[in-house]
Design a protein around this motif. Sequence first.
Motif, short mmCIF file in Angstrom:
data_model
loop_
_atom_site.label_atom_id
_atom_site.label_comp_id
_atom_site.label_asym_id
_atom_site.label_seq_id
_atom_site.Cartn_x
_atom_site.Cartn_y
_atom_site.Cartn_z
N ASN A 191 0.75 -1.25 0.10
CA ASN A 191 -0.14 0.01 -0.07
C ASN A 191 1.02 1.22 0.00
OD1 ASN A 191 -2.43 -1.47 -0.04
ND2 ASN A 191 -2.89 -1.13 2.12
N SER A 192 1.89 1.29 0.56
CA SER A 192 3.01 2.44 0.89
C SER A 192 3.51 2.58 -0.78
CB SER A 192 3.90 2.13 1.76
OG SER A 192 4.82 1.03 1.30
N CYS A 193 3.59 1.59 -1.34
CA CYS A 193 4.24 1.51 -2.93
C CYS A 193 2.98 1.85 -3.72
CB CYS A 193 4.97 0.31 -2.95
SG CYS A 193 6.25 0.10 -2.10
N ARG A 194 1.88 1.81 -3.47
CA ARG A 194 0.72 1.99 -4.12
C ARG A 194 0.49 0.77 -5.24
NH1 ARG A 194 -1.39 7.15 -3.64
NH2 ARG A 194 0.16 8.61 -2.81
N GLU A 195 0.82 -0.20 -4.60
CA GLU A 195 0.29 -1.39 -5.42
C GLU A 195 -0.86 -2.27 -4.71
OE1 GLU A 195 3.76 -3.95 -5.60
OE2 GLU A 195 5.00 -2.29 -6.32
N GLU A 196 -1.59 -2.66 -5.35
CA GLU A 196 -2.89 -3.39 -4.86
C GLU A 196 -2.65 -4.80 -4.79
OE1 GLU A 196 -5.81 -1.82 -3.66
OE2 GLU A 196 -4.85 -0.10 -4.30
N GLU A 197 -1.81 -5.47 -5.35
CA GLU A 197 -1.72 -6.89 -5.62
C GLU A 197 -0.25 -7.38 -4.89
OE1 GLU A 197 -1.78 -7.42 -9.59
OE2 GLU A 197 -3.77 -7.91 -9.76
N VAL A 198 -0.43 -8.34 -4.21
CA VAL A 198 0.95 -8.92 -3.48
C VAL A 198 1.34 -10.28 -4.16
CG1 VAL A 198 1.91 -10.04 -1.48
CG2 VAL A 198 0.07 -8.08 -1.21
N ASN A 199 2.54 -10.39 -4.61
CA ASN A 199 3.01 -11.59 -5.34
C ASN A 199 3.33 -12.76 -4.32
OD1 ASN A 199 4.32 -13.48 -6.98
ND2 ASN A 199 5.39 -12.00 -8.26
N LEU A 200 2.80 -13.58 -4.44
CA LEU A 200 3.12 -15.06 -3.66
C LEU A 200 4.65 -15.18 -3.70
CD1 LEU A 200 1.82 -17.01 -1.26
CD2 LEU A 200 1.70 -18.53 -3.41
N LEU A 201 5.15 -15.46 -4.80
CA LEU A 201 6.58 -15.55 -4.87
C LEU A 201 7.39 -14.59 -3.87
CD1 LEU A 201 8.90 -17.21 -6.24
CD2 LEU A 201 8.82 -15.46 -8.08
N GLU A 202 7.10 -13.26 -3.78
CA GLU A 202 7.96 -12.27 -3.23
C GLU A 202 7.65 -12.77 -1.48
OE1 GLU A 202 6.42 -8.84 -4.31
OE2 GLU A 202 7.39 -8.71 -6.31
N VAL A 203 6.26 -12.93 -1.49
CA VAL A 203 5.95 -13.40 0.03
C VAL A 203 6.49 -14.61 0.76
CG1 VAL A 203 3.89 -13.77 1.45
CG2 VAL A 203 3.65 -11.96 -0.22
N ALA A 204 6.80 -15.53 -0.37
CA ALA A 204 7.31 -16.80 0.35
C ALA A 204 8.90 -16.72 0.04
CB ALA A 204 6.66 -17.97 -0.60
N GLU A 205 9.44 -15.75 -0.33
CA GLU A 205 10.94 -15.50 -0.47
C GLU A 205 11.62 -16.09 0.93
OE1 GLU A 205 13.62 -12.54 -2.71
OE2 GLU A 205 12.41 -11.63 -1.04
N ARG A 206 12.44 -16.84 0.73
CA ARG A 206 13.38 -17.34 1.90
C ARG A 206 12.80 -18.23 2.82
NH1 ARG A 206 15.74 -11.45 2.52
NH2 ARG A 206 13.87 -11.52 3.34
N ARG A 207 11.68 -18.88 2.40
CA ARG A 207 10.84 -19.90 3.03
C ARG A 207 11.09 -21.07 2.66
NH1 ARG A 207 9.87 -17.43 7.53
NH2 ARG A 207 8.99 -15.41 7.06
N THR A 208 11.17 -22.18 3.29
CA THR A 208 11.21 -23.55 2.93
C THR A 208 9.94 -23.95 1.97
OG1 THR A 208 9.99 -24.64 4.97
CG2 THR A 208 12.49 -23.95 5.01
N LYS A 209 10.14 -25.06 1.37
CA LYS A 209 8.98 -25.50 0.63
C LYS A 209 7.76 -25.83 1.55
CE LYS A 209 11.64 -27.66 -3.15
NZ LYS A 209 11.92 -29.00 -3.92
N LYS A 210 8.04 -26.48 2.75
CA LYS A 210 7.15 -26.84 3.61
C LYS A 210 6.22 -25.40 3.74
CE LYS A 210 6.17 -29.39 7.71
NZ LYS A 210 6.63 -30.08 8.82
N GLU A 211 7.01 -24.44 4.36
CA GLU A 211 6.52 -23.02 4.69
C GLU A 211 5.60 -22.46 3.66
OE1 GLU A 211 9.18 -21.45 8.43
OE2 GLU A 211 10.12 -21.21 6.23
N SER A 212 6.26 -22.46 2.48
CA SER A 212 5.60 -21.88 1.11
C SER A 212 4.12 -22.61 0.82
CB SER A 212 6.58 -21.65 -0.18
OG SER A 212 7.61 -21.24 0.13
N ALA A 213 4.07 -23.89 0.75
CA ALA A 213 3.08 -24.51 0.71
C ALA A 213 1.97 -24.16 1.83
CB ALA A 213 3.39 -26.36 0.64
N MET A 214 2.56 -24.17 3.05
CA MET A 214 1.57 -23.87 4.00
C MET A 214 0.94 -22.34 3.91
SD MET A 214 1.14 -21.89 7.26
CE MET A 214 2.79 -21.76 7.47
N LEU A 215 1.91 -21.54 3.40
CA LEU A 215 1.28 -20.17 3.24
C LEU A 215 0.33 -20.04 2.24
CD1 LEU A 215 2.02 -17.25 3.69
CD2 LEU A 215 3.83 -17.23 1.82
N PHE A 216 0.65 -20.87 1.17
CA PHE A 216 -0.45 -20.69 -0.04
C PHE A 216 -1.60 -21.36 0.36
CE2 PHE A 216 -2.10 -23.15 -4.04
CZ PHE A 216 -2.39 -21.87 -4.61
#
Length: 114
Positions: A37-62
């Motif tokens: 929101n501070s960058c005036r973007e409406e969408e969040v990219n899951l790849l960016e959110v899951a960056e530096r996460r394990t596969k297990k954490e990324s799957a759980m996040l999704f």
Amino acid sequence: MYQEAEFCEGVNPELDGFSVRTRKVARYLHRHFTVCNSCREEEVNLLEVAERRTKKESAMLFYETLVMKTRGFVDVKRADPYSDILFWKRPKWEQMWGDDTAHRVNSENMSLWR
């Protein structure tokens, strides 16, 4: 571990129906929504959110993101197979969690599993 509990204070798990894990992910996503929101973007990219996460954490996040989509808190979009997964908060998000920036998390230190 105690930081995650702070975000959930005042939220009755029996009333909102979310698991502790879903609320932890919501708190984690809240930080990313605030940054976007501070960058005036409406969408969040899951790849960016899951960056530096394990596969297990990324799957759980999704998975937990899809739980929130089912409940109408976020919307998820993928234009083509193997393209980026984008999501954004819906009006219901603000009703449940508001725009509380006091509970920001350092994404490097937050464990989604604790």
